[in-house]
Write an enzyme that holds these catalytic residues in place. Structure first.
Site, PDB file in Angstrom:
ATOM      1  CG  ASP A  69      -0.346  -0.559   2.470  1.00 33.78           C
ATOM      2  OD1 ASP A  69       0.888  -0.566   2.571  1.00 33.78           O
ATOM      3  OD2 ASP A  69      -1.104  -0.994   3.354  1.00 33.78           O
ATOM      4  CG  ASN A 138      -8.814  -1.908  12.155  1.00 32.81           C
ATOM      5  OD1 ASN A 138      -7.837  -2.515  11.733  1.00 32.81           O
ATOM      6  ND2 ASN A 138      -9.335  -0.878  11.518  1.00 32.81           N
ATOM      7  CG  HIS A 140      -5.846  -2.559   8.912  1.00 30.74           C
ATOM      8  ND1 HIS A 140      -5.913  -1.190   9.118  1.00 30.74           N
ATOM      9  CD2 HIS A 140      -4.532  -2.863   9.094  1.00 30.74           C
ATOM     10  CE1 HIS A 140      -4.715  -0.717   9.404  1.00 30.74           C
ATOM     11  NE2 HIS A 140      -3.870  -1.706   9.393  1.00 30.74           N
ATOM     12  CD  GLU A 145      -8.703   0.531   7.889  1.00 28.91           C
ATOM     13  OE1 GLU A 145      -8.678  -0.375   8.739  1.00 28.91           O
ATOM     14  OE2 GLU A 145      -7.953   1.527   7.938  1.00 28.91           O
TER      15      GLU A 145
HETATM   16  C1  F6R Z   1       1.493  -1.580   6.064  1.00 27.49           C
HETATM   17  C2  F6R Z   1       0.179  -2.170   6.176  1.00 27.49           C
HETATM   18  C3  F6R Z   1      -0.614  -2.169   7.442  1.00 27.49           C
HETATM   19  C4  F6R Z   1       0.242  -2.451   8.676  1.00 27.49           C
HETATM   20  C5  F6R Z   1      -0.607  -2.420   9.943  1.00 27.49           C
HETATM   21  C6  F6R Z   1       0.232  -2.573  11.193  1.00 27.49           C
HETATM   22  O1  F6R Z   1       2.012  -1.731   4.769  1.00 27.49           O
HETATM   23  O2  F6R Z   1      -0.304  -2.656   5.193  1.00 27.49           O
HETATM   24  O3  F6R Z   1      -1.639  -3.114   7.353  1.00 27.49           O
HETATM   25  O4  F6R Z   1       0.852  -3.693   8.548  1.00 27.49           O
HETATM   26  O5  F6R Z   1      -1.313  -1.217  10.011  1.00 27.49           O
HETATM   27  O6  F6R Z   1       1.070  -1.466  11.336  1.00 27.49           O
HETATM   28  P1  F6R Z   1       2.209  -1.425  12.435  1.00 27.49           P
HETATM   29  O7  F6R Z   1       3.212  -2.456  12.064  1.00 27.49           O
HETATM   30  O8  F6R Z   1       2.785  -0.025  12.336  1.00 27.49           O
HETATM   31  O9  F6R Z   1       1.558  -1.709  13.744  1.00 27.49           O
END
Ligand code: F6R
Length: 248
Positions: A69, A138, A140, A145
């Site tokens: 992303d 959450n 995701h 989401e």
């Molecule tokens: C990042 C991504 C997100 C993160 C998730 C956890 O490329 O796709 O899904 O993996 O938000 O983020 P952290 O590791 O910062 O807790």
């Protein structure tokens, strides 16, 4: 196949375990197609991969990568853009060819076309061999989401309030967190031949327990991984603390 679960004692062990799995896959298939994640969680894993490159000669010269992303509206020079993150935390420290790295273009003036081209590039490359994932508090995966359809593909998405709050720690203020991103879809992710999800810290414990032990539901996007034939969760103790079945 049920999701394989490994519980490491801490963040460091989680990171090293993940790096070893990725390194072994690269050695096995030097021209591997890697799916990569950003965020706080994989930083230690990338550090270990850099060490393996520098000290053990782990070779990235034929590796091709696709990131999950990118924020809409952030240029690649913005320290919080995911292109910048990847360059700083992995790419410029190893011998991967920059032209073999793909991060969606968050500044595209035709995002629909950008998303379509991103999907086509993955297909042309032969599909993702190994996809690394983090998980949102959450549930995701990428920026899919809660409520995201399981048949979603790369597209522009809106970040949930929870994700905006969670990611505010990386920005000067919550107002600076972009509200939209380009994200691989759930179906895109599920097509990877192997998936490895990393989670660390108590804040992920709920999401991890629901994803592994709860019903498969779009309300917990990572729960879809229960349907994947080759998926591993590498957790630390804190993120595994709400599991009822303590797999090791
Ligand atoms: C990042 C991504 C997100 C993160 C998730 C956890 O490329 O796709 O899904 O993996 O938000 O983020 P952290 O590791 O910062 O807790």
């Amino acid at each position: 196949m049920p999701i394989k679960v490994f519980v490491a004692k801490d963040y460091d062990e989680m990171s090293k375990r993940a790096a070893k799995l990725i390194a072994d896959s690269i050695k096995n298939k030097p021209n591997i197609i890697l799916g990569l994640a950003t965020g706080g969680t994989p930083v230690g894993c990338y550090k270990e991969l850099i060490r393996m490159h520098k000290e053990e000669g782990l070779d990235f010269s034929k590796v091709v990568s696709f990131n999950l992303d990118e924020y809409v509206g952030l240029p690649s020079t913005h320290p919080q853009s995911y292109r910048y993150f990847m360059d700083e935390n992995l790419f410029r420290h190893v011998n991967i060819k920059m032209e073999n790295t793909h991060v969606p273009d968050g500044l595209s003036d035709n995002p629909e076309k950008t998303c379509k081209e991103f999907e086509e590039a993955i297909k042309r490359a032969g599909g993702i061999d190994l996809q690394l994932l983090g998980i949102g508090s959450n549930g995701h995966i990428a920026f899919n989401e809660p409520g995201s359809p399981f048949n979603s593909r790369t597209r522009v998405v809106s970040l949930s309030e929870q994700t905006i709050k969670d990611n505010a720690r990386f920005f000067k203020s919550i107002d600076e967190v972009p509200r939209q991103a380009i994200s691989m879809g759930i179906e895109t992710i599920m097509e990877a031949r192997e998936i490895v999800l990393l989670a660390s810290g108590e804040g992920k414990a709920d999401a991890v327990a629901k994803s592994l032990e709860g019903p498969i539901t779009t309300e917990v996007p990572a729960s879809v991984l229960q349907k994947h034939p080759n998926c591993t969760f590498i957790l630390d103790e804190a993120s595994a603390s709400k599991l009822t079945r303590k797999a090791r």
